[in-house]
Design a protein around this motif. Sequence first.
Motif, PDB file in Angstrom:
ATOM      1  N   UNK A   1      57.506  57.016  11.530  1.00  0.00           N
ATOM      2  CA  UNK A   1      57.936  56.970  10.133  1.00  0.00           C
ATOM      3  C   UNK A   1      58.378  58.351   9.649  1.00  0.00           C
ATOM      4  N   UNK A   2      57.677  59.396  10.108  1.00  0.00           N
ATOM      5  CA  UNK A   2      58.075  60.760   9.762  1.00  0.00           C
ATOM      6  C   UNK A   2      59.454  61.081  10.329  1.00  0.00           C
ATOM      7  N   UNK A   3      59.721  60.657  11.566  1.00  0.00           N
ATOM      8  CA  UNK A   3      61.037  60.887  12.161  1.00  0.00           C
ATOM      9  C   UNK A   3      62.133  60.221  11.331  1.00  0.00           C
ATOM     10  N   UNK A   4      61.878  58.982  10.908  1.00  0.00           N
ATOM     11  CA  UNK A   4      62.869  58.276  10.094  1.00  0.00           C
ATOM     12  C   UNK A   4      63.093  59.004   8.775  1.00  0.00           C
ATOM     13  N   UNK A   5      62.014  59.466   8.162  1.00  0.00           N
ATOM     14  CA  UNK A   5      62.126  60.181   6.889  1.00  0.00           C
ATOM     15  C   UNK A   5      62.930  61.473   7.043  1.00  0.00           C
ATOM     16  N   UNK A   6      62.627  62.242   8.092  1.00  0.00           N
ATOM     17  CA  UNK A   6      63.340  63.502   8.299  1.00  0.00           C
ATOM     18  C   UNK A   6      64.820  63.249   8.594  1.00  0.00           C
ATOM     19  N   UNK A   7      65.098  62.213   9.383  1.00  0.00           N
ATOM     20  CA  UNK A   7      66.495  61.883   9.683  1.00  0.00           C
ATOM     21  C   UNK A   7      67.247  61.509   8.408  1.00  0.00           C
ATOM     22  N   UNK A   8      66.584  60.740   7.550  1.00  0.00           N
ATOM     23  CA  UNK A   8      67.240  60.356   6.290  1.00  0.00           C
ATOM     24  C   UNK A   8      67.392  61.560   5.370  1.00  0.00           C
ATOM     25  N   UNK A   9      66.380  62.420   5.340  1.00  0.00           N
ATOM     26  CA  UNK A   9      66.408  63.568   4.435  1.00  0.00           C
ATOM     27  C   UNK A   9      67.551  64.529   4.740  1.00  0.00           C
ATOM     28  N   UNK A  10      67.889  64.661   6.030  1.00  0.00           N
ATOM     29  CA  UNK A  10      68.989  65.570   6.381  1.00  0.00           C
ATOM     30  C   UNK A  10      70.301  64.810   6.623  1.00  0.00           C
ATOM     31  N   UNK A  11      70.326  63.523   6.195  1.00  0.00           N
ATOM     32  CA  UNK A  11      71.538  62.705   6.332  1.00  0.00           C
ATOM     33  C   UNK A  11      72.080  62.797   7.757  1.00  0.00           C
ATOM     34  N   UNK A  12      71.199  62.512   8.711  1.00  0.00           N
ATOM     35  CA  UNK A  12      71.529  62.721  10.121  1.00  0.00           C
ATOM     36  C   UNK A  12      72.599  61.763  10.619  1.00  0.00           C
ATOM     37  N   UNK A  13      73.687  62.338  11.120  1.00  0.00           N
ATOM     38  CA  UNK A  13      74.748  61.580  11.771  1.00  0.00           C
ATOM     39  C   UNK A  13      74.734  61.777  13.282  1.00  0.00           C
ATOM     40  N   UNK A  14      74.208  62.902  13.729  1.00  0.00           N
ATOM     41  CA  UNK A  14      74.156  63.213  15.163  1.00  0.00           C
ATOM     42  C   UNK A  14      72.761  63.734  15.490  1.00  0.00           C
ATOM     43  N   UNK A  15      72.053  63.016  16.351  1.00  0.00           N
ATOM     44  CA  UNK A  15      70.673  63.350  16.695  1.00  0.00           C
ATOM     45  C   UNK A  15      70.531  63.399  18.206  1.00  0.00           C
TER      46      UNK A  15
ATOM     47  N   UNK B   1      68.698  57.306  10.287  1.00  0.00           N
ATOM     48  CA  UNK B   1      70.006  57.942  10.403  1.00  0.00           C
ATOM     49  C   UNK B   1      71.064  57.224   9.573  1.00  0.00           C
ATOM     50  N   UNK B   2      72.167  57.906   9.365  1.00  0.00           N
ATOM     51  CA  UNK B   2      73.304  57.290   8.685  1.00  0.00           C
ATOM     52  C   UNK B   2      73.773  56.066   9.458  1.00  0.00           C
ATOM     53  N   UNK B   3      74.395  55.123   8.748  1.00  0.00           N
ATOM     54  CA  UNK B   3      74.788  53.856   9.370  1.00  0.00           C
ATOM     55  C   UNK B   3      75.742  54.045  10.543  1.00  0.00           C
ATOM     56  N   UNK B   4      76.513  55.131  10.521  1.00  0.00           N
ATOM     57  CA  UNK B   4      77.441  55.399  11.617  1.00  0.00           C
ATOM     58  C   UNK B   4      76.917  56.503  12.536  1.00  0.00           C
ATOM     59  N   UNK B   5      75.636  56.857  12.390  1.00  0.00           N
ATOM     60  CA  UNK B   5      75.072  57.936  13.197  1.00  0.00           C
ATOM     61  C   UNK B   5      74.926  57.563  14.658  1.00  0.00           C
ATOM     62  N   UNK B   6      74.966  58.590  15.512  1.00  0.00           N
ATOM     63  CA  UNK B   6      74.860  58.385  16.959  1.00  0.00           C
ATOM     64  C   UNK B   6      73.648  59.148  17.485  1.00  0.00           C
ATOM     65  N   UNK B   7      72.804  58.430  18.223  1.00  0.00           N
ATOM     66  CA  UNK B   7      71.628  59.013  18.854  1.00  0.00           C
ATOM     67  C   UNK B   7      71.932  59.306  20.320  1.00  0.00           C
ATOM     68  N   UNK B   8      71.821  60.572  20.706  1.00  0.00           N
ATOM     69  CA  UNK B   8      71.928  60.968  22.110  1.00  0.00           C
ATOM     70  C   UNK B   8      70.512  61.150  22.633  1.00  0.00           C
ATOM     71  N   UNK B   9      70.135  60.379  23.632  1.00  0.00           N
ATOM     72  CA  UNK B   9      68.760  60.426  24.117  1.00  0.00           C
ATOM     73  C   UNK B   9      68.741  60.674  25.615  1.00  0.00           C
TER      74      UNK B   9
END
Length: 222
Positions: free
Chosen positions: A54-68, A86-94
Amino acid sequence: MTDSSDGSGSSSAASANALIDYAESAIVEDDALVAARGRAEELGAAAVAPAVGALLALLARSCDAHAVVEIGTGAGVSGLWLLNGMAADGVLTTIDPEPEHHRAARQSFASAEIAPGRTRLINGTPREVLPRLADASYDLVFVDGPLIDHPRHVTEAVRMLRPGGVVVVHNATADGAVADPTRTDPPAAAAREAALLIADDERLLPVVIPLGAGVLAAAKAR
């Protein structure tokens, strides 16, 4: 020296533990996350605690993450939490060197109806992959690899972060070893080194968050 013979020390510790338990129990995971956690257990792949997710989701939203970037795919539990924020069009590189982890993560992402274009799964070691990722191009980097590699991963993460981006280090306490001065084993030493790298970087604003195995997060100056 504080005298805790009256039991106040034990009471404070119990209260702290109760607070952490509450933080964990307050998070309800959806069906896709529950299934992903089940895959992680079957594989023996460590997964972040629900409160850390939940913290990860919050931090991603707080910084308007598009690329993670995520170091350590596992079965996709932390990836799903990151994508949730993340933003709706964000891309997660894992990144993960284990093919079975990628297969499980793909199942987890598909079950959550994550569009294929929103995830980029790279099979390889972070040592090989991270140097190929561009400078100042990512909004959030989640470090969840082996403790011994945390200093290297933190250095790469800070390089990759854009101004205003966030680095998040999982198990930053090395399962509590960091606070014990008698622990000088390589994992504990590596965790301390990673924390010092963050603390000594004037561009970073850090905080330690006592959730799960301990989280160290830091925001890069804009």
